[in-house]
Scaffold this motif. Sequence first.
Motif, PDB file in Angstrom:
ATOM      1  N   PRO A  37       0.634  -1.246  -0.243  1.00 30.83           N
ATOM      2  CA  PRO A  37      -0.160   0.025   0.178  1.00 30.83           C
ATOM      3  C   PRO A  37       0.740   1.202   0.037  1.00 30.83           C
ATOM      4  N   TRP A  38       1.855   1.241   0.488  1.00 29.71           N
ATOM      5  CA  TRP A  38       2.811   2.595   0.556  1.00 29.71           C
ATOM      6  C   TRP A  38       3.323   2.791  -0.621  1.00 29.71           C
ATOM      7  N   ILE A  39       3.936   1.471  -1.374  1.00 32.88           N
ATOM      8  CA  ILE A  39       4.223   1.847  -2.859  1.00 32.88           C
ATOM      9  C   ILE A  39       3.236   2.684  -3.737  1.00 32.88           C
ATOM     10  N   ALA A  40       1.966   2.058  -3.395  1.00 35.58           N
ATOM     11  CA  ALA A  40       0.721   2.501  -4.303  1.00 35.58           C
ATOM     12  C   ALA A  40       0.397   4.137  -3.985  1.00 35.58           C
ATOM     13  N   ARG A  41       0.547   4.440  -2.707  1.00 32.93           N
ATOM     14  CA  ARG A  41       0.471   5.690  -2.348  1.00 32.93           C
ATOM     15  C   ARG A  41       1.473   6.736  -2.811  1.00 32.93           C
ATOM     16  N   LEU A  42       2.842   6.063  -2.775  1.00 36.71           N
ATOM     17  CA  LEU A  42       3.694   6.866  -3.286  1.00 36.71           C
ATOM     18  C   LEU A  42       3.926   6.859  -4.912  1.00 36.71           C
ATOM     19  N   LEU A  43       3.465   6.162  -5.384  1.00 39.87           N
ATOM     20  CA  LEU A  43       2.933   6.181  -7.025  1.00 39.87           C
ATOM     21  C   LEU A  43       1.947   7.339  -7.271  1.00 39.87           C
ATOM     22  N   PHE A  44       0.940   7.106  -6.383  1.00 42.50           N
ATOM     23  CA  PHE A  44      -0.173   8.142  -6.495  1.00 42.50           C
ATOM     24  C   PHE A  44       0.319   9.607  -6.552  1.00 42.50           C
ATOM     25  N   VAL A  45       1.088   9.838  -5.293  1.00 42.30           N
ATOM     26  CA  VAL A  45       1.524  11.081  -5.077  1.00 42.30           C
ATOM     27  C   VAL A  45       2.680  11.501  -6.176  1.00 42.30           C
ATOM     28  N   VAL A  46       3.245  10.683  -6.649  1.00 43.93           N
ATOM     29  CA  VAL A  46       4.462  10.955  -7.784  1.00 43.93           C
ATOM     30  C   VAL A  46       3.442  11.185  -9.121  1.00 43.93           C
ATOM     31  N   ILE A  47       2.585  10.541  -9.475  1.00 46.85           N
ATOM     32  CA  ILE A  47       1.481  10.867 -10.566  1.00 46.85           C
ATOM     33  C   ILE A  47       1.066  12.177 -10.221  1.00 46.85           C
ATOM     34  N   LEU A  48       0.745  12.420  -9.079  1.00 50.01           N
ATOM     35  CA  LEU A  48      -0.019  13.824  -8.748  1.00 50.01           C
ATOM     36  C   LEU A  48       0.904  14.884  -9.127  1.00 50.01           C
ATOM     37  N   PHE A  49       2.119  14.978  -8.940  1.00 45.78           N
ATOM     38  CA  PHE A  49       3.063  16.049  -9.412  1.00 45.78           C
ATOM     39  C   PHE A  49       3.260  15.898 -10.926  1.00 45.78           C
ATOM     40  N   LEU A  50       3.296  14.694 -11.493  1.00 47.45           N
ATOM     41  CA  LEU A  50       3.579  14.718 -13.133  1.00 47.45           C
ATOM     42  C   LEU A  50       2.270  15.194 -13.723  1.00 47.45           C
ATOM     43  N   ILE A  51       0.993  14.894 -13.314  1.00 42.99           N
ATOM     44  CA  ILE A  51      -0.213  15.332 -14.121  1.00 42.99           C
ATOM     45  C   ILE A  51      -1.182  16.116 -12.862  1.00 42.99           C
ATOM     46  N   GLY A  53      -3.814  17.629 -10.654  1.00 42.28           N
ATOM     47  CA  GLY A  53      -5.195  17.667 -10.676  1.00 42.28           C
ATOM     48  C   GLY A  53      -6.006  16.302 -10.937  1.00 42.28           C
ATOM     49  N   SER A  54      -5.508  15.569 -11.713  1.00 42.92           N
ATOM     50  CA  SER A  54      -6.177  14.506 -12.089  1.00 42.92           C
ATOM     51  C   SER A  54      -6.685  13.645 -11.096  1.00 42.92           C
ATOM     52  N   GLN A  55      -5.625  13.416  -9.992  1.00 39.42           N
ATOM     53  CA  GLN A  55      -5.911  12.374  -8.790  1.00 39.42           C
ATOM     54  C   GLN A  55      -6.694  13.008  -7.928  1.00 39.42           C
ATOM     55  N   ILE A  56      -7.083  14.502  -8.158  1.00 38.04           N
ATOM     56  CA  ILE A  56      -7.938  14.881  -7.057  1.00 38.04           C
ATOM     57  C   ILE A  56      -9.432  14.403  -7.518  1.00 38.04           C
ATOM     58  N   LEU A  57      -9.586  14.337  -8.823  1.00 35.58           N
ATOM     59  CA  LEU A  57     -10.948  13.784  -9.256  1.00 35.58           C
ATOM     60  C   LEU A  57     -10.958  12.396  -9.415  1.00 35.58           C
ATOM     61  N   TYR A  59      -9.510   9.963  -7.307  1.00 38.07           N
ATOM     62  CA  TYR A  59      -9.608   9.511  -6.267  1.00 38.07           C
ATOM     63  C   TYR A  59     -11.048   9.246  -5.429  1.00 38.07           C
ATOM     64  N   PRO A  60     -11.680  10.533  -5.485  1.00 38.32           N
ATOM     65  CA  PRO A  60     -13.038  10.361  -4.775  1.00 38.32           C
ATOM     66  C   PRO A  60     -13.825   9.472  -5.808  1.00 38.32           C
ATOM     67  N   ILE A  61     -13.805   9.612  -7.111  1.00 38.31           N
ATOM     68  CA  ILE A  61     -14.677   8.715  -7.946  1.00 38.31           C
ATOM     69  C   ILE A  61     -14.594   7.198  -7.542  1.00 38.31           C
ATOM     70  N   LEU A  62     -13.034   6.875  -7.520  1.00 36.62           N
ATOM     71  CA  LEU A  62     -12.899   5.551  -7.011  1.00 36.62           C
ATOM     72  C   LEU A  62     -13.299   5.346  -5.784  1.00 36.62           C
ATOM     73  N   TRP A  63     -13.193   6.261  -4.921  1.00 36.75           N
ATOM     74  CA  TRP A  63     -13.754   5.856  -3.505  1.00 36.75           C
ATOM     75  C   TRP A  63     -15.286   5.709  -3.393  1.00 36.75           C
ATOM     76  N   ILE A  64     -16.070   6.356  -4.257  1.00 31.50           N
ATOM     77  CA  ILE A  64     -17.492   5.844  -4.601  1.00 31.50           C
ATOM     78  C   ILE A  64     -17.686   4.776  -5.282  1.00 31.50           C
ATOM     79  N   LEU A  65     -16.821   4.533  -6.314  1.00 34.40           N
ATOM     80  CA  LEU A  65     -17.217   3.171  -7.182  1.00 34.40           C
ATOM     81  C   LEU A  65     -16.570   1.943  -6.564  1.00 34.40           C
ATOM     82  N   MET A  66     -15.587   1.966  -6.116  1.00 37.88           N
ATOM     83  CA  MET A  66     -14.925   0.761  -5.412  1.00 37.88           C
ATOM     84  C   MET A  66     -15.334   0.370  -4.036  1.00 37.88           C
ATOM     85  N   PRO A  67     -16.087  -0.870  -4.046  1.00 38.94           N
ATOM     86  CA  PRO A  67     -16.812  -1.568  -2.879  1.00 38.94           C
ATOM     87  C   PRO A  67     -15.661  -1.715  -1.610  1.00 38.94           C
ATOM     88  N   SER A  68     -16.261  -1.617  -0.429  1.00 44.56           N
ATOM     89  CA  SER A  68     -15.814  -1.750   0.556  1.00 44.56           C
ATOM     90  C   SER A  68     -15.543  -3.488   0.745  1.00 44.56           C
TER      91      SER A  68
END
Length: 75
Positions: A37-51, A53-57, A59-68
Amino acid sequence: MNAVHDTMARQGLVRPRDGRMLGGVCAGLGRRFGLDPWIARLLFVVILFLIPGSQILVYPILWILMPSEQTGPTW
């Protein structure tokens, strides 16, 4: 919405109950693709710096769509 949750659950895209930081999206993506999970989070942050704003949209969409993650039946 249940059809989307069922499809994602069959594909292994679920938000785990353990190891969550916020909503469990990065932990779920990491588990699905065999990453810590820490690697996935790190990749998320790195991609946030590369692109910016895209992850800000995304992340919440996946939070809603991905079941618990479902736990076993409680008796």
